[in-house]
Design an enzyme around this catalytic site. Structure first.
Site, short mmCIF file in Angstrom:
data_model
loop_
_atom_site.label_atom_id
_atom_site.label_comp_id
_atom_site.label_asym_id
_atom_site.label_seq_id
_atom_site.Cartn_x
_atom_site.Cartn_y
_atom_site.Cartn_z
N TYR A 172 107.76 27.81 -7.89
CA TYR A 172 107.44 29.07 -7.25
C TYR A 172 106.75 30.00 -8.23
O TYR A 172 107.35 30.48 -9.19
CB TYR A 172 108.70 29.75 -6.72
CG TYR A 172 109.48 28.94 -5.70
CD1 TYR A 172 108.88 27.92 -4.96
CD2 TYR A 172 110.83 29.19 -5.49
CE1 TYR A 172 109.60 27.19 -4.03
CE2 TYR A 172 111.56 28.46 -4.55
CZ TYR A 172 110.94 27.46 -3.84
OH TYR A 172 111.66 26.74 -2.93
N HIS A 208 113.33 18.82 -6.14
CA HIS A 208 112.60 19.56 -5.11
C HIS A 208 112.04 18.63 -4.04
O HIS A 208 112.13 18.92 -2.84
CB HIS A 208 111.47 20.33 -5.78
CG HIS A 208 111.06 21.56 -5.05
ND1 HIS A 208 110.45 22.64 -5.66
CD2 HIS A 208 111.14 21.91 -3.74
CE1 HIS A 208 110.20 23.58 -4.77
NE2 HIS A 208 110.60 23.16 -3.59
N SER A 227 114.58 28.49 5.00
CA SER A 227 113.90 29.07 6.17
C SER A 227 114.81 29.11 7.40
O SER A 227 114.40 28.75 8.49
CB SER A 227 112.62 28.29 6.49
OG SER A 227 111.70 28.37 5.44
N PRO A 228 116.05 29.60 7.25
CA PRO A 228 116.96 29.62 8.39
C PRO A 228 116.57 30.66 9.45
O PRO A 228 117.11 30.64 10.56
CB PRO A 228 118.32 29.98 7.76
CG PRO A 228 117.95 30.80 6.56
CD PRO A 228 116.69 30.17 6.03
N LEU A 229 115.61 31.53 9.10
CA LEU A 229 115.10 32.51 10.05
C LEU A 229 113.69 32.16 10.51
O LEU A 229 112.93 33.03 10.95
CB LEU A 229 115.12 33.92 9.42
CG LEU A 229 116.51 34.45 9.10
CD1 LEU A 229 116.43 35.77 8.35
CD2 LEU A 229 117.33 34.62 10.37
N ARG A 254 111.03 31.23 8.83
CA ARG A 254 110.04 31.93 7.98
C ARG A 254 109.84 33.37 8.46
O ARG A 254 108.73 33.91 8.46
CB ARG A 254 108.71 31.17 7.95
CG ARG A 254 108.89 29.73 7.48
CD ARG A 254 107.59 29.03 7.18
NE ARG A 254 107.80 27.63 6.85
CZ ARG A 254 108.20 27.17 5.68
NH1 ARG A 254 108.42 28.01 4.69
NH2 ARG A 254 108.36 25.88 5.48
N GLY A 255 110.95 33.98 8.87
CA GLY A 255 110.94 35.37 9.28
C GLY A 255 110.68 35.60 10.75
O GLY A 255 110.92 36.69 11.28
#
Length: 319
Positions: free
Chosen positions: A58, A127, A206-208, A210-211
């Protein structure tokens, strides 16, 4: 924040973690603010969020430096610090370039420790599996970091059940990280049931969505020009409009139970297993508080059934 054991043999960890990728990488990079990000990480610890997740890829490297600055001094002992190895800069495509060679792992661990300003990691994760290197060799190199006292636990990311089993034959697998949300449920078929059965922690990234599942994104035009979500199929105009219907149903449940859409989406993820630790990412204090509050949201059996019945998202995860 309530805590839960990190797998059948792991330490107690806050059930909601913090993914740090977006602080320096992929999302709205033009508005990067390291000082603000340091504050958000420390605020997370104050809220009982202990699992702090980053990766050397990252940035590259800048994310670990920001996390290291945030956890410097007395903050380090309050965190369950996780980073990753195995992807390298200069990548082409969504999965990036991979390097699972033992030599790369041995070099990378010391570099990560230096950037993170610590003498050990709580969790070191592969990863992505490098198809050019047998997973047994890569996993053996990660196991060396445990024996050297540099790492306490090691985990995998985006792997199949077969790959988990091959790794377990070499050294215990503490965790598996994969995408999981109301619009990405692939892991529910095989990987999550396997980790539950074998007492392995599962880290949904990314449980949302990706927003998107927060309800705060209603148009592609709302995303910054340098935001990589602009290239993802689910955020393209027609797919996005279809997916807004899914968000609308999440919002309806949230209004009914007195929660936010983000909290409902995270509570659904938490309900998928005993050892599930979602790591929503944010660099905004109020979203951090919102996410952490999901740990106290209780969904009824009827709520869960309604969410389970939601249609699949329109569009693939990646191009």
């Amino acid at each position: 924040m309530r805590n839960a054991p990190f797998g059948s043999n792991g330490p107690e960890v806050g059930v909601i973690g913090l993914g740090c990728m977006g602080m320096t990488f992929a999302y709205d990079v033009g508005n990067r603010d390291d000082e603000k990000s340091v504050g958000v990480i420390r605020q997370a610890l104050d809220l009982g969020v202990t699992l702090i997740d980053t990766a050397d890829m990252y940035g590259p490297y800048t994310n670990e430096e920001v996390v290291g600055a945030a956890l410097d001094g007395p903050y380090r002992e309050r965190a369950f610090l996780a980073t990753k190895v195995g992807m390298v800069p200069g990548a082409v495509g969504s999965d990036g370039a991979r390097d699972g060679s033992p030599e790369h792992v041995r070099r990378s661990i010391d570099d990560s420790l230096r950037r993170l300003r610590t003498d050990h990691l709580d969790l070191y994760q592969l990863h992505r599996v490098d198809p050019a290197v047998p997973i047994e060799e890569t996993w053996g190199a990660l196991a060396e970091t445990v024996r050297a006292g540099k790492v306490r636990l090691i985990g995998l990311s985006e792997v199949s059940v077969e790959e988990i089993e091959r790794a377990r034959a070499v050294h215990p697998v503490a965790s598996v990280q994969s995408e999981l949300s109301l619009w990405t449920r692939d892991a529910l078929a095989e990987v999550l049931p396997y980790t539950e059965e074998h007492g392995i922690a599962f880290l949904p990234y990314s449980p949302l969505g990706r927003g998107f599942l927060t309800g705060n994104i209603t148009s592609l035009d709302e995303l910054p020009e340098d935001d990589f979500r602009r290239r993802l199929p689910r955020f393209q105009r027609d797919a996005l409009q279809a997916n807004l219907e899914l968000v609308g149903k999440v919002r309806a449940i949230a209004e009914r139970i007195g929660a936010t859409p983000a909290q409902v989406a995270l509570a659904w993820v938490l309900a998928q297993g005993r050892y599930v630790f979602p790591i929503p990412g944010t660099k905004t204090p109020r979203y951090l508080v919102d996410n952490a509050g999901a740990a106290a949201v209780e969904l009824s059996a009827a709520d869960l059934a309604e969410l389970d019945a939601l249609p699949a998202a329109e569009g693939g995860r990646y191009h």
